[in-house]
Design a protein around this motif. Sequence first.
Motif, PDB file in Angstrom:
ATOM      1  N   LEU A   1     -49.544  10.107 -21.867  1.00  0.00           N
ATOM      2  CA  LEU A   1     -49.024   9.316 -20.754  1.00  0.00           C
ATOM      3  C   LEU A   1     -49.842   8.044 -20.559  1.00  0.00           C
ATOM      4  N   HIS A   2     -51.160   8.174 -20.679  1.00  0.00           N
ATOM      5  CA  HIS A   2     -52.039   7.007 -20.530  1.00  0.00           C
ATOM      6  C   HIS A   2     -51.733   5.960 -21.601  1.00  0.00           C
ATOM      7  N   ASN A   3     -51.549   6.412 -22.832  1.00  0.00           N
ATOM      8  CA  ASN A   3     -51.266   5.483 -23.932  1.00  0.00           C
ATOM      9  C   ASN A   3     -49.911   4.808 -23.778  1.00  0.00           C
ATOM     10  N   GLN A   4     -49.011   5.419 -22.996  1.00  0.00           N
ATOM     11  CA  GLN A   4     -47.701   4.821 -22.744  1.00  0.00           C
ATOM     12  C   GLN A   4     -47.721   3.915 -21.520  1.00  0.00           C
ATOM     13  N   GLY A   5     -48.893   3.753 -20.926  1.00  0.00           N
ATOM     14  CA  GLY A   5     -49.039   2.803 -19.836  1.00  0.00           C
ATOM     15  C   GLY A   5     -48.935   3.378 -18.433  1.00  0.00           C
ATOM     16  N   TYR A   6     -48.924   4.696 -18.301  1.00  0.00           N
ATOM     17  CA  TYR A   6     -48.838   5.313 -16.982  1.00  0.00           C
ATOM     18  C   TYR A   6     -50.230   5.580 -16.418  1.00  0.00           C
ATOM     19  N   GLU A   7     -50.346   5.501 -15.091  1.00  0.00           N
ATOM     20  CA  GLU A   7     -51.571   5.893 -14.411  1.00  0.00           C
ATOM     21  C   GLU A   7     -51.460   7.366 -14.054  1.00  0.00           C
ATOM     22  N   VAL A   8     -52.374   8.161 -14.573  1.00  0.00           N
ATOM     23  CA  VAL A   8     -52.289   9.611 -14.414  1.00  0.00           C
ATOM     24  C   VAL A   8     -53.379  10.106 -13.474  1.00  0.00           C
TER      25      VAL A   8
ATOM     26  N   ASN B   1     -41.328  -1.540 -40.225  1.00  0.00           N
ATOM     27  CA  ASN B   1     -42.066  -0.568 -39.445  1.00  0.00           C
ATOM     28  C   ASN B   1     -41.105   0.193 -38.544  1.00  0.00           C
ATOM     29  N   LEU B   2     -40.788   1.427 -38.935  1.00  0.00           N
ATOM     30  CA  LEU B   2     -39.794   2.194 -38.196  1.00  0.00           C
ATOM     31  C   LEU B   2     -40.266   2.563 -36.801  1.00  0.00           C
ATOM     32  N   SER B   3     -41.585   2.624 -36.592  1.00  0.00           N
ATOM     33  CA  SER B   3     -42.083   2.977 -35.265  1.00  0.00           C
ATOM     34  C   SER B   3     -41.689   1.935 -34.229  1.00  0.00           C
ATOM     35  N   SER B   4     -41.451   0.699 -34.684  1.00  0.00           N
ATOM     36  CA  SER B   4     -41.055  -0.352 -33.744  1.00  0.00           C
ATOM     37  C   SER B   4     -39.587  -0.207 -33.336  1.00  0.00           C
ATOM     38  N   LEU B   5     -38.859   0.693 -34.021  1.00  0.00           N
ATOM     39  CA  LEU B   5     -37.442   0.881 -33.738  1.00  0.00           C
ATOM     40  C   LEU B   5     -37.205   2.153 -32.922  1.00  0.00           C
ATOM     41  N   ASN B   6     -38.238   2.622 -32.240  1.00  0.00           N
ATOM     42  CA  ASN B   6     -38.154   3.877 -31.513  1.00  0.00           C
ATOM     43  C   ASN B   6     -37.149   3.778 -30.369  1.00  0.00           C
ATOM     44  N   PHE B   7     -35.973   4.324 -30.594  1.00  0.00           N
ATOM     45  CA  PHE B   7     -34.888   4.230 -29.624  1.00  0.00           C
ATOM     46  C   PHE B   7     -35.248   4.879 -28.292  1.00  0.00           C
ATOM     47  N   PHE B   8     -35.882   6.037 -28.335  1.00  0.00           N
ATOM     48  CA  PHE B   8     -36.177   6.753 -27.110  1.00  0.00           C
ATOM     49  C   PHE B   8     -37.299   6.092 -26.324  1.00  0.00           C
ATOM     50  N   HIS B   9     -38.198   5.414 -27.026  1.00  0.00           N
ATOM     51  CA  HIS B   9     -39.238   4.664 -26.320  1.00  0.00           C
ATOM     52  C   HIS B   9     -38.604   3.569 -25.466  1.00  0.00           C
ATOM     53  N   SER B  10     -37.571   2.919 -26.007  1.00  0.00           N
ATOM     54  CA  SER B  10     -36.917   1.864 -25.245  1.00  0.00           C
ATOM     55  C   SER B  10     -36.147   2.440 -24.056  1.00  0.00           C
ATOM     56  N   LEU B  11     -35.622   3.658 -24.195  1.00  0.00           N
ATOM     57  CA  LEU B  11     -34.936   4.287 -23.079  1.00  0.00           C
ATOM     58  C   LEU B  11     -35.910   4.605 -21.946  1.00  0.00           C
ATOM     59  N   ARG B  12     -37.147   4.960 -22.310  1.00  0.00           N
ATOM     60  CA  ARG B  12     -38.136   5.326 -21.305  1.00  0.00           C
ATOM     61  C   ARG B  12     -38.828   4.131 -20.695  1.00  0.00           C
ATOM     62  N   ALA B  13     -38.652   2.951 -21.289  1.00  0.00           N
ATOM     63  CA  ALA B  13     -39.424   1.781 -20.864  1.00  0.00           C
ATOM     64  C   ALA B  13     -39.141   1.368 -19.429  1.00  0.00           C
ATOM     65  N   GLY B  14     -37.976   1.730 -18.900  1.00  0.00           N
ATOM     66  CA  GLY B  14     -37.628   1.323 -17.547  1.00  0.00           C
ATOM     67  C   GLY B  14     -38.206   2.199 -16.458  1.00  0.00           C
ATOM     68  N   HIS B  15     -39.071   3.162 -16.823  1.00  0.00           N
ATOM     69  CA  HIS B  15     -39.562   4.106 -15.839  1.00  0.00           C
ATOM     70  C   HIS B  15     -41.066   4.002 -15.658  1.00  0.00           C
ATOM     71  N   LYS B  16     -41.588   2.794 -15.747  1.00  0.00           N
ATOM     72  CA  LYS B  16     -43.032   2.602 -15.672  1.00  0.00           C
ATOM     73  C   LYS B  16     -43.600   2.866 -14.287  1.00  0.00           C
ATOM     74  N   ASN B  17     -42.759   2.919 -13.263  1.00  0.00           N
ATOM     75  CA  ASN B  17     -43.266   3.105 -11.912  1.00  0.00           C
ATOM     76  C   ASN B  17     -43.400   4.572 -11.526  1.00  0.00           C
ATOM     77  N   LYS B  18     -43.008   5.473 -12.398  1.00  0.00           N
ATOM     78  CA  LYS B  18     -43.128   6.880 -12.088  1.00  0.00           C
ATOM     79  C   LYS B  18     -44.596   7.293 -12.016  1.00  0.00           C
ATOM     80  N   GLN B  19     -44.878   8.233 -11.107  1.00  0.00           N
ATOM     81  CA  GLN B  19     -46.244   8.713 -10.926  1.00  0.00           C
ATOM     82  C   GLN B  19     -46.362  10.129 -11.472  1.00  0.00           C
ATOM     83  N   PHE B  20     -47.424  10.367 -12.231  1.00  0.00           N
ATOM     84  CA  PHE B  20     -47.639  11.669 -12.866  1.00  0.00           C
ATOM     85  C   PHE B  20     -48.978  12.258 -12.457  1.00  0.00           C
ATOM     86  N   ALA B  21     -48.999  13.581 -12.323  1.00  0.00           N
ATOM     87  CA  ALA B  21     -50.251  14.301 -12.130  1.00  0.00           C
ATOM     88  C   ALA B  21     -50.278  15.470 -13.098  1.00  0.00           C
TER      89      ALA B  21
END
Length: 233
Positions: free
Chosen positions: A37-44, A2-22
Amino acid sequence: MNLSSLNFFHSLRAGHKNKQFAVIGLGRFGRAVCATLHNQGYEVLAVDTDRERVDQALSDRIVAHARQLDSTQPAALREAGIFEQDTVIVAIGNYVQESIITTLNVKEGGVPHVVAKASSEIHEKLLKKVGADHVIFPEHEAGYNLARSLTKPGILERFELDPDNSIVEVIVPEIFDGKTIAQLRLRSYYGLNVLAFSQDSKFVINPDPDTPLTKGTAIVVIGANKDIDRLPI
């Protein structure tokens, strides 16, 4: 695999879960941004002048909070907490005057990163004049990405460093199967540097040049777009 599990850029973004978006504006583009953004775990936090759109976003659970307000009024934005966000997306590009005033309000409110949707080149220039950090043309970019995906289907993700250079995640083509990075001469022949390759559902960074590649897995390379386009993918 499953190539989607190898998403390199997703892993790069994983450390920014505390960012706030509007997101300001809940049209099709704004809703798509909220849902992603919601599906990636952010509170919008989302706002719109239309009560029905606000209620629909809450009902669809694509935002954590949503308010009806006039974004051309700085006091309303402040009271809603917009100025406390790390990134604000101004998604009202089809209403030029409101878009420009809103972008100005958000920047003057102290938001560090403002992304604004534009509907024309003049609109883009005006948005940058009032402080937008990044301006996008969703329709143009969608067409560009579609053309890229049709001509280079082996490219899984692309991060553009500037108009001429990118980092891309690509599927290892059959012609590369079993050959090492050194044998392929990716740097000397293609002008590309390999940053990582996939192995056992994760990425190995700074790989050994004697590492053999396997077709169907993924590699991440950096280089000029003209050189990336020469890859046999």
